[in-house]
Design a protein around this motif. Structure first.
Motif, PDB file in Angstrom:
ATOM      1  N   ILE A  87       0.841  -1.198   0.000  1.00  0.00           N
ATOM      2  CA  ILE A  87       0.000   0.000   0.000  1.00  0.00           C
ATOM      3  C   ILE A  87       0.877   1.250   0.000  1.00  0.00           C
ATOM      4  CG2 ILE A  87      -1.762   1.293   1.274  1.00  0.00           C
ATOM      5  CD1 ILE A  87      -2.812  -1.397   2.289  1.00  0.00           C
ATOM      6  N   GLY A  88       0.687   2.082  -1.015  1.00  0.00           N
ATOM      7  CA  GLY A  88       1.471   3.299  -1.144  1.00  0.00           C
ATOM      8  C   GLY A  88       2.863   3.081  -1.699  1.00  0.00           C
ATOM      9  N   THR A  89       3.149   1.892  -2.220  1.00  0.00           N
ATOM     10  CA  THR A  89       4.454   1.589  -2.798  1.00  0.00           C
ATOM     11  C   THR A  89       4.263   0.977  -4.189  1.00  0.00           C
ATOM     12  OG1 THR A  89       4.776  -0.738  -2.143  1.00  0.00           O
ATOM     13  CG2 THR A  89       5.156   0.953  -0.448  1.00  0.00           C
ATOM     14  N   GLU A  90       5.364   0.625  -4.831  1.00  0.00           N
ATOM     15  CA  GLU A  90       5.310  -0.013  -6.144  1.00  0.00           C
ATOM     16  C   GLU A  90       5.209  -1.530  -6.050  1.00  0.00           C
ATOM     17  OE1 GLU A  90       8.774   1.230  -8.226  1.00  0.00           O
ATOM     18  OE2 GLU A  90       8.127   3.322  -8.427  1.00  0.00           O
ATOM     19  N   SER A  91       5.226  -2.065  -4.843  1.00  0.00           N
ATOM     20  CA  SER A  91       5.206  -3.520  -4.690  1.00  0.00           C
ATOM     21  C   SER A  91       3.882  -4.116  -5.143  1.00  0.00           C
ATOM     22  CB  SER A  91       5.462  -3.898  -3.231  1.00  0.00           C
ATOM     23  OG  SER A  91       5.317  -5.293  -3.053  1.00  0.00           O
ATOM     24  N   LYS A  92       3.980  -5.326  -5.735  1.00  0.00           N
ATOM     25  CA  LYS A  92       2.803  -6.047  -6.208  1.00  0.00           C
ATOM     26  C   LYS A  92       2.423  -7.223  -5.302  1.00  0.00           C
ATOM     27  CE  LYS A  92       2.721  -3.366  -9.786  1.00  0.00           C
ATOM     28  NZ  LYS A  92       1.731  -2.250  -9.825  1.00  0.00           N
ATOM     29  N   GLY A  93       3.286  -7.545  -4.314  1.00  0.00           N
ATOM     30  CA  GLY A  93       2.938  -8.668  -3.451  1.00  0.00           C
ATOM     31  C   GLY A  93       4.144  -9.367  -2.880  1.00  0.00           C
ATOM     32  N   ILE A  94       4.190 -10.702  -3.026  1.00  0.00           N
ATOM     33  CA  ILE A  94       5.254 -11.544  -2.466  1.00  0.00           C
ATOM     34  C   ILE A  94       6.223 -11.902  -3.587  1.00  0.00           C
ATOM     35  CG2 ILE A  94       5.772 -13.703  -1.268  1.00  0.00           C
ATOM     36  CD1 ILE A  94       2.808 -13.666  -0.288  1.00  0.00           C
ATOM     37  N   TYR A  95       7.466 -11.492  -3.452  1.00  0.00           N
ATOM     38  CA  TYR A  95       8.460 -11.700  -4.504  1.00  0.00           C
ATOM     39  C   TYR A  95       9.253 -12.980  -4.247  1.00  0.00           C
ATOM     40  CZ  TYR A  95       7.385  -7.074  -6.264  1.00  0.00           C
ATOM     41  OH  TYR A  95       6.738  -5.990  -6.801  1.00  0.00           O
ATOM     42  N   ARG A  96       9.615 -13.664  -5.326  1.00  0.00           N
ATOM     43  CA  ARG A  96      10.399 -14.897  -5.252  1.00  0.00           C
ATOM     44  C   ARG A  96      11.777 -14.652  -5.851  1.00  0.00           C
ATOM     45  NH1 ARG A  96       7.677 -17.533  -8.409  1.00  0.00           N
ATOM     46  NH2 ARG A  96       9.047 -18.018 -10.168  1.00  0.00           N
ATOM     47  N   LEU A  97      12.815 -14.901  -5.033  1.00  0.00           N
ATOM     48  CA  LEU A  97      14.196 -14.741  -5.481  1.00  0.00           C
ATOM     49  C   LEU A  97      14.894 -16.087  -5.469  1.00  0.00           C
ATOM     50  CD1 LEU A  97      15.348 -11.586  -3.443  1.00  0.00           C
ATOM     51  CD2 LEU A  97      14.023 -11.670  -5.561  1.00  0.00           C
ATOM     52  N   ASN A  98      15.926 -16.195  -6.277  1.00  0.00           N
ATOM     53  CA  ASN A  98      16.820 -17.350  -6.232  1.00  0.00           C
ATOM     54  C   ASN A  98      18.146 -16.926  -5.610  1.00  0.00           C
ATOM     55  OD1 ASN A  98      17.703 -20.109  -7.022  1.00  0.00           O
ATOM     56  ND2 ASN A  98      19.176 -18.956  -8.240  1.00  0.00           N
ATOM     57  N   LEU A  99      18.635 -17.706  -4.675  1.00  0.00           N
ATOM     58  CA  LEU A  99      19.966 -17.521  -4.103  1.00  0.00           C
ATOM     59  C   LEU A  99      20.815 -18.676  -4.605  1.00  0.00           C
ATOM     60  CD1 LEU A  99      21.762 -15.956  -1.937  1.00  0.00           C
ATOM     61  CD2 LEU A  99      21.138 -17.821  -0.396  1.00  0.00           C
ATOM     62  N   ASN A 100      21.848 -18.377  -5.428  1.00  0.00           N
ATOM     63  CA  ASN A 100      22.622 -19.471  -5.992  1.00  0.00           C
ATOM     64  C   ASN A 100      23.785 -19.851  -5.080  1.00  0.00           C
ATOM     65  OD1 ASN A 100      24.841 -17.797  -6.527  1.00  0.00           O
ATOM     66  ND2 ASN A 100      24.330 -17.524  -8.680  1.00  0.00           N
ATOM     67  N   ILE A 153      27.949  -9.217  -1.949  1.00  0.00           N
ATOM     68  CA  ILE A 153      28.061 -10.157  -3.068  1.00  0.00           C
ATOM     69  C   ILE A 153      27.066  -9.782  -4.160  1.00  0.00           C
ATOM     70  CG2 ILE A 153      27.741 -12.556  -3.786  1.00  0.00           C
ATOM     71  CD1 ILE A 153      28.492 -13.385  -0.930  1.00  0.00           C
ATOM     72  N   SER A 154      25.860  -9.422  -3.732  1.00  0.00           N
ATOM     73  CA  SER A 154      24.772  -9.254  -4.693  1.00  0.00           C
ATOM     74  C   SER A 154      23.737  -8.284  -4.139  1.00  0.00           C
ATOM     75  CB  SER A 154      24.123 -10.615  -4.968  1.00  0.00           C
ATOM     76  OG  SER A 154      23.048 -10.513  -5.871  1.00  0.00           O
ATOM     77  N   ILE A 155      23.063  -7.561  -5.036  1.00  0.00           N
ATOM     78  CA  ILE A 155      21.960  -6.672  -4.688  1.00  0.00           C
ATOM     79  C   ILE A 155      20.813  -6.956  -5.643  1.00  0.00           C
ATOM     80  CG2 ILE A 155      21.159  -4.282  -4.562  1.00  0.00           C
ATOM     81  CD1 ILE A 155      24.042  -3.473  -3.948  1.00  0.00           C
ATOM     82  N   CYS A 156      19.608  -7.114  -5.098  1.00  0.00           N
ATOM     83  CA  CYS A 156      18.428  -7.335  -5.924  1.00  0.00           C
ATOM     84  C   CYS A 156      17.373  -6.303  -5.534  1.00  0.00           C
ATOM     85  CB  CYS A 156      17.895  -8.753  -5.721  1.00  0.00           C
ATOM     86  SG  CYS A 156      16.629  -9.241  -6.905  1.00  0.00           S
ATOM     87  N   ARG A 157      16.788  -5.655  -6.527  1.00  0.00           N
ATOM     88  CA  ARG A 157      15.779  -4.642  -6.273  1.00  0.00           C
ATOM     89  C   ARG A 157      14.430  -5.302  -5.988  1.00  0.00           C
ATOM     90  NH1 ARG A 157      18.110   0.314  -5.279  1.00  0.00           N
ATOM     91  NH2 ARG A 157      19.502   0.949  -6.967  1.00  0.00           N
ATOM     92  N   VAL A 158      13.856  -5.014  -4.804  1.00  0.00           N
ATOM     93  CA  VAL A 158      12.515  -5.466  -4.436  1.00  0.00           C
ATOM     94  C   VAL A 158      11.822  -4.281  -3.775  1.00  0.00           C
ATOM     95  CG1 VAL A 158      11.142  -7.054  -3.048  1.00  0.00           C
ATOM     96  CG2 VAL A 158      13.265  -7.849  -4.089  1.00  0.00           C
ATOM     97  N   PRO A 159      10.644  -3.873  -4.228  1.00  0.00           N
ATOM     98  CA  PRO A 159       9.995  -2.714  -3.639  1.00  0.00           C
ATOM     99  C   PRO A 159       9.579  -2.957  -2.178  1.00  0.00           C
ATOM    100  CG  PRO A 159       9.032  -3.253  -5.780  1.00  0.00           C
ATOM    101  CD  PRO A 159       9.887  -4.400  -5.376  1.00  0.00           C
ATOM    102  N   SER A 160      10.007  -2.074  -1.294  1.00  0.00           N
ATOM    103  CA  SER A 160       9.600  -2.052   0.121  1.00  0.00           C
ATOM    104  C   SER A 160       9.653  -3.423   0.790  1.00  0.00           C
ATOM    105  CB  SER A 160       8.179  -1.482   0.235  1.00  0.00           C
ATOM    106  OG  SER A 160       7.887  -1.114   1.556  1.00  0.00           O
ATOM    107  N   PRO A 161      10.832  -4.093   0.771  1.00  0.00           N
ATOM    108  CA  PRO A 161      10.932  -5.422   1.383  1.00  0.00           C
ATOM    109  C   PRO A 161      10.884  -5.352   2.903  1.00  0.00           C
ATOM    110  CG  PRO A 161      13.100  -4.676   0.732  1.00  0.00           C
ATOM    111  CD  PRO A 161      12.134  -3.634   0.244  1.00  0.00           C
ATOM    112  N   SER A 162      10.181  -6.298   3.525  1.00  0.00           N
ATOM    113  CA  SER A 162       9.998  -6.265   4.974  1.00  0.00           C
ATOM    114  C   SER A 162      10.245  -7.590   5.658  1.00  0.00           C
ATOM    115  CB  SER A 162       8.575  -5.796   5.306  1.00  0.00           C
ATOM    116  OG  SER A 162       7.622  -6.649   4.709  1.00  0.00           O
ATOM    117  N   CYS A 163      10.346  -8.690   4.906  1.00  0.00           N
ATOM    118  CA  CYS A 163      10.514 -10.008   5.518  1.00  0.00           C
ATOM    119  C   CYS A 163      11.199 -10.942   4.524  1.00  0.00           C
ATOM    120  CB  CYS A 163       9.152 -10.576   5.911  1.00  0.00           C
ATOM    121  SG  CYS A 163       9.210 -12.223   6.670  1.00  0.00           S
ATOM    122  N   ILE A 164      12.096 -11.783   5.034  1.00  0.00           N
ATOM    123  CA  ILE A 164      12.779 -12.792   4.213  1.00  0.00           C
ATOM    124  C   ILE A 164      12.378 -14.173   4.718  1.00  0.00           C
ATOM    125  CG2 ILE A 164      15.000 -13.740   3.494  1.00  0.00           C
ATOM    126  CD1 ILE A 164      16.191 -10.954   3.975  1.00  0.00           C
TER     127      ILE A 164
END
Length: 368
Positions: free
Chosen positions: A38-51, A354-365
């Motif tokens: 809410i009030g951000t560009e996020s669309k929901g729950i994002y899925r990332l891969n950690l290699n 090591i790495s940076i990934c763009r995720v809008p308004s991340p709050s939990c991993i």
């Protein structure tokens, strides 16, 4: 160990293109990232891969419009549960994960309350939820497949003494290692409340309430994996309180208090997330404002010893996780939307991520 507020965002941004991982070294694990939508560009729950080399890559997003700010996975079920942290109501959405970590919606369970901000799992039994806005905690029973059947509000505390917000703000309720008791951390009332489990009810243990200084704002509690100790960080006091824990009675006895910030810190900061390494040797806590992860050695008596501060390489580190047998420290910087991976070895971070990934308004991993 690096100790500073944060590299300038503009300078770090120039490095993102060089640092961001492509995932070419192969899959290691999937991470689901809870966000504020809410009030951000996020669309929901994002899925990332950690290699296998610690690089992050974006794989997709599962739509969830109502601030899925906190996630928890249920071991052995292939299920992930997400809060809806909004003022209108409290709800838990359950998703099933396939082998690639992709989510498919299963069901949504509502409960009386608002601003649901935290969930804990009682394996095979229940979800425990904390409603920050309305101040209550609830118990949601699970069916044989691990799906919540109903959510029953258990407690909503009245204001007690000099509360920082003038009312109850339940921030988390966590079962102890033997799952006989649960500890509620109430930020608004500056108190811990201890409950006993009785089937589908939480029975408040009136004589085991723990108080903090007015306005200190206790936020999270973690139990040591091997030693009889519990640790509570305070959001406004920027401290970690250490308690000897008696599992038979659910009693907490205060033994130590340490600051989460360096002694020379000169910026407003608010303690947030807290975790213990899998070997039980380190306790880490995030500092929003100082933009660091405070690292503490845990001795054999359960006491903490300052070990330094690791830059979060972003702004407002709300959440973090130690992954792959503590090889990697992954940090969700809420502001400017940066999820960062660092090497983690004997409590040390790195001068560069090591790495940076763009995720809008991340709050939990939430690792899978």
């Amino acid at each position: 160990m690096y100790s500073a507020h944060c590299p300038a965002v503009a300078v770090l941004s120039e490095k993102v293109g060089m640092i961001a991982g492509s995932g070419a070294a192969g899959e290691r694990m999937k991470l689901h990232i809870g966000t504020y939508t809410i009030g951000t560009e996020s669309k929901g729950i994002y899925r990332l891969n950690l290699n296998e080399t610690g690089e992050l890559s974006m794989e997709g997003v599962c739509p969830h419009a109502e601030n899925p700010s906190y996630l928890v996975s249920c071991p052995g079920t292939g299920l992930l549960h997400a809060v809806s942290e909004i003022k209108e109501h409290a709800a838990v959405s359950t998703y099933r994960m396939d082998d690639g970590g992709r989510l498919s919606f299963q069901q949504r369970v509502s409960c009386e309350g608002s601003d649901l901000c935290h969930l804990s799992i009682l394996p095979g039994s229940a979800l425990l939820g904390s409603c920050y806005g309305s101040g209550g905690v609830f118990h949601a029973s699970l069916d044989q497949h691990g799906v919540p059947e109903k959510a029953s509000l258990q407690f909503r505390h009245s204001p007690v003494g000099a509360a920082v917000h003038g009312m109850s703000h339940a921030h988390c309720v966590v079962p102890d290692p033997l799952e006989r008791y649960a500890v509620e951390v109430n930020l608004g009332l500056d108190r811990l409340f201890v409950y006993r489990f009785d089937n589908e009810k939480l029975i408040l243990q009136e004589n085991k309430t723990v108080s903090f200084s007015a306005g200190e704002g206790p936020r999270h509690v973690v139990f040591h994996p091997d030693l009889p100790f519990a640790y509570v960080n305070t959001e406004y006091g920027n401290q970690i309180h250490v308690y000897r824990y008696q599992a038979e009675s659910g009693t907490l006895t205060h033994v130590q208090c340490v600051g989460t910030l360096p002694s020379n810190a000169d910026t407003a900061s608010f303690s947030a997330d807290m975790h213990i390494s899998s070997d039980g040797a380190f306790l880490l806590v995030s500092n929003r404002g100082h933009n660091s992860i405070g690292c503490f050695l845990i001795d054999q008596e359960g006491l903490l010893h300052a070990h330094g501060h690791i830059s979060s390489f972003g702004l407002y580190p709300r959440s973090f996780a130690l992954l792959d047998d503590d090889r990697y420290l992954v940090i969700a910087n809420q502001y400017y939307g940066m999820v960062v991976t660092l090497p983690f070895c004997k409590g040390m971070g790195s001068d560069l991520p090591i790495s940076i990934c763009r995720v809008p308004s991340p709050s939990c991993i939430c690792p899978v």
